[in-house]
Design a protein around this motif. Structure first.
Motif, mmCIF file in Angstrom:
data_model
loop_
_atom_site.group_PDB
_atom_site.id
_atom_site.type_symbol
_atom_site.label_atom_id
_atom_site.label_comp_id
_atom_site.label_asym_id
_atom_site.label_seq_id
_atom_site.Cartn_x
_atom_site.Cartn_y
_atom_site.Cartn_z
ATOM 1 N N CYS A 1 0.870 -1.185 0.059
ATOM 2 C CA CYS A 1 -0.067 0.106 -0.028
ATOM 3 C C CYS A 1 0.813 1.239 0.017
ATOM 4 N N THR A 2 1.804 1.217 0.661
ATOM 5 C CA THR A 2 2.723 2.627 0.868
ATOM 6 C C THR A 2 3.838 2.714 -0.044
ATOM 7 N N SER A 3 4.187 1.494 -0.999
ATOM 8 C CA SER A 3 5.253 1.720 -1.706
ATOM 9 C C SER A 3 4.810 1.404 -3.446
ATOM 10 N N THR A 4 3.425 0.856 -3.650
ATOM 11 C CA THR A 4 3.108 0.662 -4.898
ATOM 12 C C THR A 4 1.531 0.897 -5.078
ATOM 13 N N GLU A 5 1.014 1.005 -6.451
ATOM 14 C CA GLU A 5 -0.175 1.092 -6.696
ATOM 15 C C GLU A 5 -0.622 -0.109 -7.269
ATOM 16 N N GLY A 6 -2.135 -0.422 -7.307
ATOM 17 C CA GLY A 6 -2.428 -1.459 -7.966
ATOM 18 C C GLY A 6 -2.813 -2.722 -7.233
ATOM 19 N N HIS A 7 -2.064 -2.699 -6.123
ATOM 20 C CA HIS A 7 -2.266 -4.065 -5.357
ATOM 21 C C HIS A 7 -2.960 -4.001 -3.992
ATOM 22 N N VAL A 8 -2.614 -2.976 -3.015
ATOM 23 C CA VAL A 8 -3.553 -2.844 -1.984
ATOM 24 C C VAL A 8 -4.020 -1.294 -2.010
ATOM 25 N N ASP A 9 -5.186 -0.928 -1.687
ATOM 26 C CA ASP A 9 -5.605 0.395 -1.529
ATOM 27 C C ASP A 9 -5.774 0.811 -0.042
ATOM 28 N N ILE A 10 -6.259 -0.091 0.679
ATOM 29 C CA ILE A 10 -6.611 0.134 1.965
ATOM 30 C C ILE A 10 -6.061 -1.161 3.134
ATOM 31 N N VAL A 11 -5.197 -0.512 3.976
ATOM 32 C CA VAL A 11 -5.089 -1.475 5.152
ATOM 33 C C VAL A 11 -5.416 -0.983 6.507
ATOM 34 N N THR A 12 -6.078 -2.251 7.175
ATOM 35 C CA THR A 12 -6.949 -1.674 8.408
ATOM 36 C C THR A 12 -6.011 -1.960 9.416
ATOM 37 N N ASN B 1 -4.550 4.403 -0.147
ATOM 38 C CA ASN B 1 -3.918 4.973 -1.392
ATOM 39 C C ASN B 1 -4.332 6.452 -1.564
ATOM 40 N N ARG B 2 -3.553 7.318 -1.785
ATOM 41 C CA ARG B 2 -3.660 9.000 -1.886
ATOM 42 C C ARG B 2 -4.901 9.091 -3.097
ATOM 43 N N HIS B 3 -5.368 8.083 -3.760
ATOM 44 C CA HIS B 3 -6.230 8.671 -4.765
ATOM 45 C C HIS B 3 -7.555 7.879 -4.388
ATOM 46 N N VAL B 4 -7.916 7.453 -3.203
ATOM 47 C CA VAL B 4 -8.892 6.941 -2.598
ATOM 48 C C VAL B 4 -9.401 7.914 -1.524
ATOM 49 N N ASN B 5 -10.837 7.989 -1.611
ATOM 50 C CA ASN B 5 -11.491 8.927 -0.695
ATOM 51 C C ASN B 5 -12.242 7.793 0.236
ATOM 52 N N PHE B 6 -11.592 7.518 1.434
ATOM 53 C CA PHE B 6 -12.205 6.511 2.327
ATOM 54 C C PHE B 6 -12.875 7.407 3.377
ATOM 55 N N GLN B 7 -14.218 6.641 3.651
ATOM 56 C CA GLN B 7 -14.986 7.292 4.890
ATOM 57 C C GLN B 7 -14.926 6.376 6.068
ATOM 58 N N VAL C 1 -13.264 6.552 -5.411
ATOM 59 C CA VAL C 1 -11.640 7.042 -6.170
ATOM 60 C C VAL C 1 -11.620 7.943 -7.042
ATOM 61 N N ASN C 2 -10.709 8.855 -7.343
ATOM 62 C CA ASN C 2 -10.665 9.886 -8.109
ATOM 63 C C ASN C 2 -10.017 9.534 -9.394
ATOM 64 N N TRP D 1 -5.262 4.277 -9.951
ATOM 65 C CA TRP D 1 -5.048 3.225 -11.081
ATOM 66 C C TRP D 1 -5.759 2.416 -11.655
ATOM 67 N N SER D 2 -7.027 2.249 -11.062
ATOM 68 C CA SER D 2 -7.976 1.501 -12.019
ATOM 69 C C SER D 2 -8.574 2.137 -12.976
#
Length: 372
Positions: free
Chosen positions: A84-95, A344-350, A363-364, A368-369
């Motif tokens: 999540c912190t070093s790539t895009e397209g694999h994990v968007d949210i880590v709880t 992910n920086r392009h995800v608006n998570f509430q 997502v904006n 990546w999607s």
């Protein structure tokens, strides 16, 4: 529990692939009337659980706002956080990001840290079954509460990602008594009450038990108590593999616990009737964490709240319960940990205070999607 692949569901999303289930065993608290708690012993999940947007969800204004959600159960928490912190397209949210990992998320070029004041409370339950201690005395319980520097515990044990609490109801809940304030750190008054209550048995070590997750806060708390009340303390760290055994002893109340204070957390699913989720576990007749004889006054107050059907009266009676446990110092009141997410920086998570929900998440155009 989702124990078969879909599609099925009436919520914002429909389960379309995989399953997620748990295996529980009960710990019987009382037989007449029957009361028990469920202890999770195993989790059975497929490597991927896929949810699809429900086009028939009734609340169109709320969502869903994304087409698909994929839970990846083939990754460890460490692997998920790294992706999540070093790539895009694999994990968007880590709880459930740990405070120790928060700085890495903040400095990431791919993710952002989101925190929320959650309906979760960490407190210490006193072992009132022990015959050689005086935890039945309110003055002794109050002395222990005044011995803990909660701000220091938050700063060093949670790196700032927690809030102080007055008793057991978080201050943002609808049924929080507004006049209650967190106990101050007051060594002089703590020692005075400690002496008035008869102190601690000579040569007896105070034993504090905590899971590995709360090992650091437990040591800070033990050090405060040692320095203020001038008694020897010891911290017992409960391995994750042994957690259920310790909780079973506390719940079933057949064996004398081998600790004096157990640091344990619990959470509320809603922001009203908080005692039904939190207070009952620590003090109720069917409470899994109650370590001592029943609190008759608490049970009476709880029965009044549980039978209330008027929403406004329900809140008033819930407040009355929190006031009672506060003034009686029924627990070692500590903190409310924040829930932390790497997103992910392009995800608006509430985020929600009580549950993990994705209905309003979107997502904006830079996600990546959408770029691909």
């Amino acid at each position: 529990m989702l124990d078969a692949s879909g599609p099925w569901g009436t919520a914002p999303f429909i389960l379309s692939e995989g399953y997620s289930s748990i295996e529980n065993k009960i710990a019987i608290i009382t037989r007449k009337p029957f009361a028990c708690t469920w202890l999770t012993e195993a989790e059975d999940r497929t490597s991927v659980v896929r949810l699809e947007a429900n086009p028939n969800y009734w609340n169109k204004k709320r969502g869903p706002r994304i087409e698909r959600v994929v839970f990846r159960n083939d990754l460890s928490p460490e692997q998920a956080l790294e992706l999540c912190t070093s790539t895009e397209g694999h994990v968007d949210i880590v709880t459930d990001v740990e405070p120790a990992d928060a700085s890495g998320v903040v400095s990431s070029a791919c993710a952002k840290l989101i925190s929320v004041d959650a309906n979760q409370v960490l407190a210490g339950t006193f072992n009132r079954f022990a015959k050689d201690s005086s935890f039945h005395d309110r003055r002794l319980r109050e002395a222990f509460n005044l011995s803990v520097n909660r701000e220091n515990v938050i700063a060093k044990g949670f790196l700032g990602y927690a809030n102080t609490i007055a008793a057991m109801t978080p201050s943002w809940a609808k049924d929080f008594p507004e006049e209650l304030k967190p106990r101050p750190y007051d060594p002089a008054k703590a020692r005075q009450l400690f002496r008035e209550a008869g102190g601690w048995p000579s040569g007896r070590v105070l034993e504090i038990a905590a899971t590995e997750k709360y090992g650091s806060p437990a040591r800070l708390i033990a050090n405060d108590i040692k320095n203020v009340l001038r008694i020897d303390t010891k911290v017992k760290i409960i391995p994750e593999s042994s957690k259920n055994k310790w909780l079973r002893v506390a719940a079933e109340k057949k064996l004398l616990p081998n600790w004096d204070i157990l640091l344990v957390d619990t959470f509320a699913l809603f922001s009203e009737a908080t005692p039904a989720f939190i207070h009952r576990e620590y003090f109720g007749a069917d409470g899994a964490y109650r370590a001592g004889p029943k609190f008759e006054t608490f049970d009476q107050l709880y029965a009044q709240m549980a039978s209330e059907t008027d929403p406004d009266q329900l809140i008033l009676k819930a407040k009355q319960i929190d006031r009672y446990v506060y003034h009686e110092s029924l627990a070692l009141f500590l903190i409310a940990p924040k829930k932390l997410y790497a997103v992910n920086r392009h995800v608006n998570f509430q985020p929600y205070r009580s549950t993990f929900e994705l209905a309003e998440t979107e997502v904006n155009n830079q996600h990546w999607s959408r770029r691909t």
